[in-house]
Design a protein around this motif. Sequence first.
Motif, short mmCIF file in Angstrom:
data_model
loop_
_atom_site.label_atom_id
_atom_site.label_comp_id
_atom_site.label_asym_id
_atom_site.label_seq_id
_atom_site.Cartn_x
_atom_site.Cartn_y
_atom_site.Cartn_z
N MET B 1 1.68 11.40 -8.53
CA MET B 1 0.27 11.53 -8.16
C MET B 1 -0.56 10.44 -8.81
SD MET B 1 -1.88 13.18 -6.44
CE MET B 1 -3.61 12.83 -6.33
N ARG B 2 -0.36 10.27 -10.10
CA ARG B 2 -1.01 9.22 -10.88
C ARG B 2 -0.79 7.85 -10.23
NH1 ARG B 2 -3.67 10.06 -16.03
NH2 ARG B 2 -5.14 11.31 -14.85
N ARG B 3 0.48 7.64 -9.91
CA ARG B 3 0.87 6.34 -9.40
C ARG B 3 0.21 6.05 -8.05
NH1 ARG B 3 6.71 4.57 -11.23
NH2 ARG B 3 5.79 4.83 -13.28
N VAL B 4 0.10 7.11 -7.24
CA VAL B 4 -0.54 6.95 -5.93
C VAL B 4 -1.99 6.51 -6.12
CG1 VAL B 4 -1.24 8.15 -3.84
CG2 VAL B 4 0.98 8.64 -4.85
N LEU B 5 -2.64 7.11 -7.13
CA LEU B 5 -4.05 6.78 -7.39
C LEU B 5 -4.23 5.30 -7.70
CD1 LEU B 5 -5.55 9.77 -9.38
CD2 LEU B 5 -6.20 8.93 -7.13
N LEU B 6 -3.20 4.70 -8.30
CA LEU B 6 -3.29 3.29 -8.66
C LEU B 6 -3.50 2.41 -7.42
CD1 LEU B 6 -0.58 2.80 -11.40
CD2 LEU B 6 -3.04 2.77 -11.66
N PHE B 7 -3.09 2.93 -6.27
CA PHE B 7 -3.20 2.13 -5.05
C PHE B 7 -4.56 2.25 -4.37
CE2 PHE B 7 1.37 2.34 -5.60
CZ PHE B 7 1.74 1.03 -5.31
N THR B 8 -5.44 3.10 -4.91
CA THR B 8 -6.76 3.28 -4.27
C THR B 8 -7.52 1.96 -4.10
OG1 THR B 8 -6.80 5.01 -5.93
CG2 THR B 8 -8.42 5.15 -4.16
N PRO B 9 -7.62 1.13 -5.17
CA PRO B 9 -8.34 -0.13 -4.97
C PRO B 9 -7.75 -0.97 -3.84
CG PRO B 9 -7.88 0.21 -7.29
CD PRO B 9 -7.13 1.26 -6.55
N LEU B 10 -6.43 -1.02 -3.77
CA LEU B 10 -5.79 -1.80 -2.71
C LEU B 10 -6.18 -1.25 -1.34
CD1 LEU B 10 -3.68 -4.06 -2.16
CD2 LEU B 10 -2.00 -2.22 -1.92
N ALA B 11 -6.14 0.08 -1.20
CA ALA B 11 -6.50 0.71 0.07
C ALA B 11 -7.93 0.37 0.42
CB ALA B 11 -6.31 2.21 -0.01
N LEU B 12 -8.82 0.47 -0.56
CA LEU B 12 -10.24 0.18 -0.30
C LEU B 12 -10.41 -1.27 0.15
CD1 LEU B 12 -12.08 2.01 -3.22
CD2 LEU B 12 -12.18 2.51 -0.77
N VAL B 13 -9.72 -2.18 -0.55
CA VAL B 13 -9.83 -3.60 -0.18
C VAL B 13 -9.34 -3.81 1.25
CG1 VAL B 13 -8.77 -5.85 -0.62
CG2 VAL B 13 -9.72 -4.53 -2.51
N LEU B 14 -8.23 -3.14 1.61
CA LEU B 14 -7.71 -3.31 2.96
C LEU B 14 -8.70 -2.81 4.01
CD1 LEU B 14 -3.92 -2.42 2.66
CD2 LEU B 14 -4.97 -4.63 3.18
N ILE B 15 -9.28 -1.62 3.76
CA ILE B 15 -10.23 -1.04 4.72
C ILE B 15 -11.44 -1.96 4.88
CG2 ILE B 15 -11.80 0.88 5.14
CD1 ILE B 15 -9.77 2.67 3.69
N LEU B 16 -11.98 -2.38 3.72
CA LEU B 16 -13.15 -3.27 3.75
C LEU B 16 -12.80 -4.58 4.46
CD1 LEU B 16 -15.10 -3.21 0.40
CD2 LEU B 16 -16.00 -3.05 2.71
N GLY B 17 -11.60 -5.08 4.14
CA GLY B 17 -11.16 -6.34 4.74
C GLY B 17 -11.13 -6.26 6.25
N VAL B 18 -10.55 -5.18 6.77
CA VAL B 18 -10.47 -5.02 8.23
C VAL B 18 -11.87 -4.93 8.82
CG1 VAL B 18 -9.79 -3.42 10.05
CG2 VAL B 18 -8.19 -3.96 8.22
N MET B 19 -12.74 -4.15 8.16
CA MET B 19 -14.11 -3.99 8.68
C MET B 19 -14.85 -5.32 8.70
SD MET B 19 -15.44 -0.46 6.99
CE MET B 19 -17.17 -0.88 7.11
N LEU B 20 -14.76 -6.07 7.59
CA LEU B 20 -15.47 -7.33 7.51
C LEU B 20 -14.87 -8.35 8.46
CD1 LEU B 20 -16.05 -7.54 3.67
CD2 LEU B 20 -17.69 -6.95 5.44
N TYR B 21 -13.53 -8.34 8.58
CA TYR B 21 -12.88 -9.30 9.47
C TYR B 21 -13.36 -9.09 10.91
CZ TYR B 21 -9.37 -12.06 11.82
OH TYR B 21 -8.76 -12.99 12.61
N ASN B 22 -13.51 -7.83 11.29
CA ASN B 22 -13.98 -7.54 12.65
C ASN B 22 -15.38 -8.05 12.88
OD1 ASN B 22 -11.74 -6.40 13.79
ND2 ASN B 22 -12.19 -4.36 12.97
N GLY B 23 -16.16 -8.14 11.79
CA GLY B 23 -17.54 -8.59 11.94
C GLY B 23 -17.67 -10.09 12.10
N ILE B 24 -16.61 -10.82 11.72
CA ILE B 24 -16.70 -12.29 11.77
C ILE B 24 -16.86 -12.74 13.22
CG2 ILE B 24 -15.41 -14.44 11.42
CD1 ILE B 24 -14.22 -13.19 8.94
#
Lengths: 151, 179
Positions: B1-24
């Motif tokens: 569970m702990r370890r999964v939480l470590l990936f939250t920043p990566l997930a957030l970056v990916l989501i934001l990245g996709v959203m921003l990329y679509n806006g370009i």
Amino acid sequence: MRVATLVLTLLLGMSAAHATIDIYPLESDADRQRFQVLTKELRCPKCQNQNIADSNAPIAQDMRDEVHRLLVDGNTDEQIVDAMIARFGEFVTYRPVFDRRTALLWLTPVLVLLIGMGVVIGLVVRSRAQASLPPRTLSLEERQRAEDLLK
Amino acid sequence: MRRVLLFTPLALVLILGVMLYNGIGKDPNRLESALIGKPVPYFELASLEDPGQILRNEVFEGKVVLLNVWGTWCPACRVEHPDLVWLAEEKGIPIIGLNYKDNRDEAIRWLQTLGDPYETNLFDPDGRLGFDLGVYGAPETFIVDRRGIIRYKHVGVVDERVWREELKPRIQAYEQEVY
């Protein structure tokens, strides 16, 4: 100095407010108030991020004229905003209606607040749980090992 | 569970990245028209060339047309004008002009010197129909179908690329429609 700036700002603000009233004559103070609120809540489609009260773009001028005309004709605020949305789309209102497309926009602050509260509550609960545990003492073997290590 | 939480920043970056990329590449100044699927608002305007001739919504009946909003005060309209002439003369596309907040004499002189791609020109000096159409910056070009329903709006200059990618496929599709 600060007071002087404040007074000056207020005075300037007042003169601007009066200017709008002079160009758009209205019967009552209530109508003047409504006109001000409406032109502040409607967004200029050309010069985005300005409302039609602030913008000098010709389209904002036209929209102010139309808001004034509709107001004088006795339309409600809702009818006036709807008339603008019918022409320029949902974009022109700074207060979009709540529907499927805008749900995320409206709900994100609530969601973020809930997540934040969840995190805070989680942290508090965990630290309480830890505090309520009896202080752990070392067993005999552990004490032995610690002493060996410290030698 | 702990370890999964470590990936939250990566997930957030990916989501934001996709959203921003679509806006370009998306132009925030291009708003979708609120009038898509609605009839051209009711109007009664004089013809640009003939002040005595009153034109009404009937001008939009019977064929798919382009409705082009223009004015002599609008620099971008001058840029797209040769392409409109090309569309009218080479491609045979019927274009109805809406002369928006303009001066009649100057508009007529413009058509005489630069060529006249318009089948009809509506003269709208007060910008009344323009306002009802939600025009916020000329040039704007609408596609109006045979029933007089607005189907598409392009904000900005019409050139060969806009014609090929945005207007032509739509006009062809609307012409195929059977009501």
